[in-house]
Write a protein that holds these residues in place. Structure first.
Motif, mmCIF file in Angstrom:
data_model
loop_
_atom_site.group_PDB
_atom_site.id
_atom_site.type_symbol
_atom_site.label_atom_id
_atom_site.label_comp_id
_atom_site.label_asym_id
_atom_site.label_seq_id
_atom_site.Cartn_x
_atom_site.Cartn_y
_atom_site.Cartn_z
ATOM 1 N N ARG A 207 0.826 -1.208 0.000
ATOM 2 C CA ARG A 207 0.000 0.000 0.000
ATOM 3 C C ARG A 207 0.862 1.260 0.000
ATOM 4 N NH1 ARG A 207 -4.796 -1.773 4.179
ATOM 5 N NH2 ARG A 207 -3.027 -1.986 5.594
ATOM 6 N N ALA A 208 1.949 1.250 0.793
ATOM 7 C CA ALA A 208 2.840 2.411 0.804
ATOM 8 C C ALA A 208 3.524 2.588 -0.547
ATOM 9 C CB ALA A 208 3.879 2.261 1.912
ATOM 10 N N TYR A 209 3.895 1.490 -1.176
ATOM 11 C CA TYR A 209 4.544 1.566 -2.489
ATOM 12 C C TYR A 209 3.576 2.123 -3.530
ATOM 13 C CZ TYR A 209 7.827 0.111 -6.142
ATOM 14 O OH TYR A 209 8.726 0.088 -7.186
ATOM 15 N N LEU A 210 2.342 1.635 -3.530
ATOM 16 C CA LEU A 210 1.350 2.129 -4.473
ATOM 17 C C LEU A 210 1.005 3.592 -4.207
ATOM 18 C CD1 LEU A 210 -0.982 -0.997 -4.576
ATOM 19 C CD2 LEU A 210 0.484 -0.182 -6.421
ATOM 20 N N ASN A 211 0.987 3.964 -2.943
ATOM 21 C CA ASN A 211 0.733 5.370 -2.623
ATOM 22 C C ASN A 211 1.861 6.256 -3.145
ATOM 23 O OD1 ASN A 211 -0.719 7.555 -1.136
ATOM 24 N ND2 ASN A 211 1.147 7.560 0.080
ATOM 25 N N SER A 212 3.102 5.778 -3.068
ATOM 26 C CA SER A 212 4.222 6.541 -3.618
ATOM 27 C C SER A 212 4.100 6.654 -5.134
ATOM 28 C CB SER A 212 5.553 5.883 -3.237
ATOM 29 O OG SER A 212 5.746 5.914 -1.834
ATOM 30 N N LEU A 213 3.668 5.576 -5.779
ATOM 31 C CA LEU A 213 3.444 5.647 -7.225
ATOM 32 C C LEU A 213 2.347 6.652 -7.564
ATOM 33 C CD1 LEU A 213 3.650 1.893 -8.324
ATOM 34 C CD2 LEU A 213 5.308 3.708 -8.779
ATOM 35 N N LYS A 214 1.310 6.682 -6.748
ATOM 36 C CA LYS A 214 0.243 7.654 -6.978
ATOM 37 C C LYS A 214 0.760 9.079 -6.814
ATOM 38 C CE LYS A 214 -2.959 8.248 -3.856
ATOM 39 N NZ LYS A 214 -4.161 8.044 -3.010
ATOM 40 N N GLN A 215 1.520 9.309 -5.769
ATOM 41 C CA GLN A 215 2.064 10.652 -5.557
ATOM 42 C C GLN A 215 3.034 11.032 -6.670
ATOM 43 O OE1 GLN A 215 0.792 12.583 -3.341
ATOM 44 N NE2 GLN A 215 -0.438 10.941 -2.425
ATOM 45 N N ARG A 216 3.789 10.057 -7.159
ATOM 46 C CA ARG A 216 4.690 10.345 -8.285
ATOM 47 C C ARG A 216 3.895 10.730 -9.529
ATOM 48 N NH1 ARG A 216 8.158 5.609 -11.027
ATOM 49 N NH2 ARG A 216 6.069 5.208 -11.857
ATOM 50 N N ALA B 74 8.894 8.518 2.982
ATOM 51 C CA ALA B 74 9.104 8.284 4.409
ATOM 52 C C ALA B 74 8.155 7.216 4.931
ATOM 53 C CB ALA B 74 8.919 9.591 5.180
ATOM 54 N N GLU B 75 6.906 7.243 4.455
ATOM 55 C CA GLU B 75 5.946 6.205 4.843
ATOM 56 C C GLU B 75 6.372 4.840 4.328
ATOM 57 O OE1 GLU B 75 1.202 5.110 4.110
ATOM 58 O OE2 GLU B 75 2.070 6.973 3.330
ATOM 59 N N LEU B 76 6.949 4.803 3.136
ATOM 60 C CA LEU B 76 7.427 3.540 2.584
ATOM 61 C C LEU B 76 8.578 2.985 3.412
ATOM 62 C CD1 LEU B 76 7.397 1.393 0.368
ATOM 63 C CD2 LEU B 76 8.811 2.907 -1.039
ATOM 64 N N ASN B 77 9.494 3.852 3.832
ATOM 65 C CA ASN B 77 10.584 3.398 4.701
ATOM 66 C C ASN B 77 10.042 2.843 6.013
ATOM 67 O OD1 ASN B 77 12.747 3.998 2.988
ATOM 68 N ND2 ASN B 77 12.810 6.130 3.637
ATOM 69 N N ALA C 181 15.551 2.670 7.986
ATOM 70 C CA ALA C 181 15.827 4.097 7.844
ATOM 71 C C ALA C 181 16.492 4.296 6.489
ATOM 72 C CB ALA C 181 16.720 4.587 8.983
ATOM 73 N N GLY C 182 15.688 4.286 5.445
ATOM 74 C CA GLY C 182 16.195 4.353 4.086
ATOM 75 C C GLY C 182 16.334 5.777 3.581
#
Length: 468
Positions: free
Chosen positions: A169-178, A238-241, A247-248
């Motif tokens: 979900r965090a990964y997909l949210n990052s894709l959405k924000q991108r 940050a949410e994905l990390n 701590a990526g």
């Protein structure tokens, strides 16, 4: 004659205006800076992170899984501790004493005076006890501990599934924000071009200052939206990390995940499948463990039969006295029956009974929660699938409206307000489409988690555009 002169003049003005609109003019300094930032953000920056790679990293590093595995090992150790009641308990003892071995009270003066010299005594031995029969108390206690350990095994599976769904979900949210950042960048670029064209027309006194001001306002709004979109993208990383438990870095290059609307299984089938969810299995094992513990606690009212054996050696080191020393042994059987324990057993039974009721209630609560999650996620997939179709139609209509508004503005038949409104409508439609697409994918992942069918995604962990 005046009419014939005015008409060619108007035609010439319209022709010049159309030519100015079509010919690309140099953008302003602000628009050029925005375009430069857009080009830089479009490059591959940061560390590449594929979806499968993110999930595998989370399964290796996440503290929740580390804690769950440690709790499982602790529960297995408690089971072995309980199973130790099946085996004999053997202890070795060693004691020594030096000094007066005794006193003679017959001597009056002084009372208790010594009648012999100091002695040194040594004794050592081994004592062993074995529980022979306890009416199933040990058996039920071991069963309770074993079921508790199995519950912690299911807890590991439950935490594993939770980590996987959170990462996806965090990964997909990052894709959405991108994607929203890309839309905002395109909007800033397009409005920058329009601003430059309108500014050129205004300098040639072909358009009013009002048109330029309106375009400036919309460009500023687009720049503000771009700032928010980029900040949201940073926050999503940050949410994905956090979802991966590491701590990526604060920038990633993500791989594209195909978004395809598929036909889901019937709702009843999905709800039935949720009964295999590891979280529900964990609660069921805990309920069975509580039931076995209650049986064991009640059997404390019954007697216990133990066998006890001991053996050792006794030596006295006194050169002036001849005392009998040497080895010894003893064996016995002990029948223990609790007569009164200060209401200890009674309250232990009450506690175990209450724990069983709470465990069964937890099972029912999780079943209801999973049913609700499956239903909500299923309805979300249906809703977002319909919204995707509507958003696609809206984007198509908004694109046609924008083209028409630009043509009308070129010919002097429309105002700049129509153009800006059409741009705003197109940006909103594109944003809604992107949100609906990725929200659908998130709902699909959530549905798989609630139904207990979630697995590690099978995607290529290579940068976009590169061969695996």
């Amino acid at each position: 004659m005046r009419y014939l002169v005015r008409r060619p003049l108007c035609t010439l003005v319209l022709f010049i205006a159309a030519a100015v609109w079509v010919i690309p003019f140099p953008a302003s300094a602000q628009a050029q800076r925005d375009r430069l930032r857009t080009d830089k953000s479009g490059q591959i920056q940061g560390q590449f992170l594929g979806l499968k790679q993110a999930v595998e990293l989370a399964l290796e590093k996440h503290p929740l899984l580390q804690a769950a595995n440690a709790n499982r090992k602790a529960a297995e150790a408690r089971t072995e501790q309980t199973r130790s009641l099946y085996y004999p308990q053997i202890y070795a003892n060693f004691a020594t004493a030096s000094g007066v071995a005794g006193i003679n009270p017959r001597f009056v003066t002084p009372a208790g005076s010594m009648v012999r010299q100091n002695l040194s005594q040594y004794t050592g031995g081994v004592i062993a006890s074995q529980r022979l029969y306890d009416f199933g108390f040990t058996r039920d206690l071991v069963e309770s501990s074993d079921l508790a350990a199995r519950a912690f095994e299911q807890d590991v599976n439950a935490q594993r599934a939770l980590v996987i769904v959170n990462v996806q979900r965090a990964y997909l949210n990052s894709l959405k924000q991108r994607r929203l950042v890309a839309i905002a960048e395109d909007t800033v670029r397009e409005r920058g071009v329009i601003r430059s064209q309108v500014e050129t027309l205004y300098r040639q006194q072909l358009k009013s200052k009002l048109d330029l001001d309106l375009v400036e306002v919309e460009l500023t709004n687009a720049e503000a939206a771009l700032v928010r979109a980029r900040n949201n993208l940073k926050a999503s990383f940050a949410e994905l990390n956090r979802a991966m438990g590491i701590a990526g870095p604060d920038d990633y290059v993500l791989e594209d995940v195909p978004i395809e609307v598929i036909q889901q299984q019937p709702l009843d089938t999905l709800i039935a499948s949720s009964l295999s969810h590891p979280e529900l299995k964990r609660a069921q094992e805990q309920a069975r463990s509580a039931e076995a513990k209650l049986r064991a606690t009640r059997k404390q009212y019954l007697p216990t039969i133990n066998a006890v054996a001991s053996a050792g050696d006794f030596q006295t080191f006194d050169t002036d006295r001849a005392e009998r020393t040497g080895g010894w042994w003893a064996a016995s059987a002990v029948l223990s029956f609790p007569l009164f324990t200060g209401f200890l057993i009674e309250n232990q039974v009450r506690e175990a009974s209450a724990q069983q009721i709470a465990a069964e209630a937890t099972v029912s609560n999780i079943e209801q929660a999973l049913t609700q999650q499956v239903t909500n996620a299923y309805l979300d997939t249906v809703t977002f699938a319909q919204q995707i179709k509507l958003a696609e139609e809206q984007v198509k209509t908004a694109q046609e409206a924008l083209q028409l508004a630009r043509q009308r503005y070129k010919l002097g038949l429309g105002s700049i307000v129509e153009v800006t409104q059409s741009e705003v409508a197109l940006t909103g439609a594109q944003t809604r489409l992107a949100e609906a697409q990725y929200d659908y994918k998130i709902a699909e992942v959530t549905l798989a988690y609630a139904a207990g069918t979630l697995s590690i995604p099978d995607t290529l962990s290579v940068p976009p555009g590169m061969a695996p």
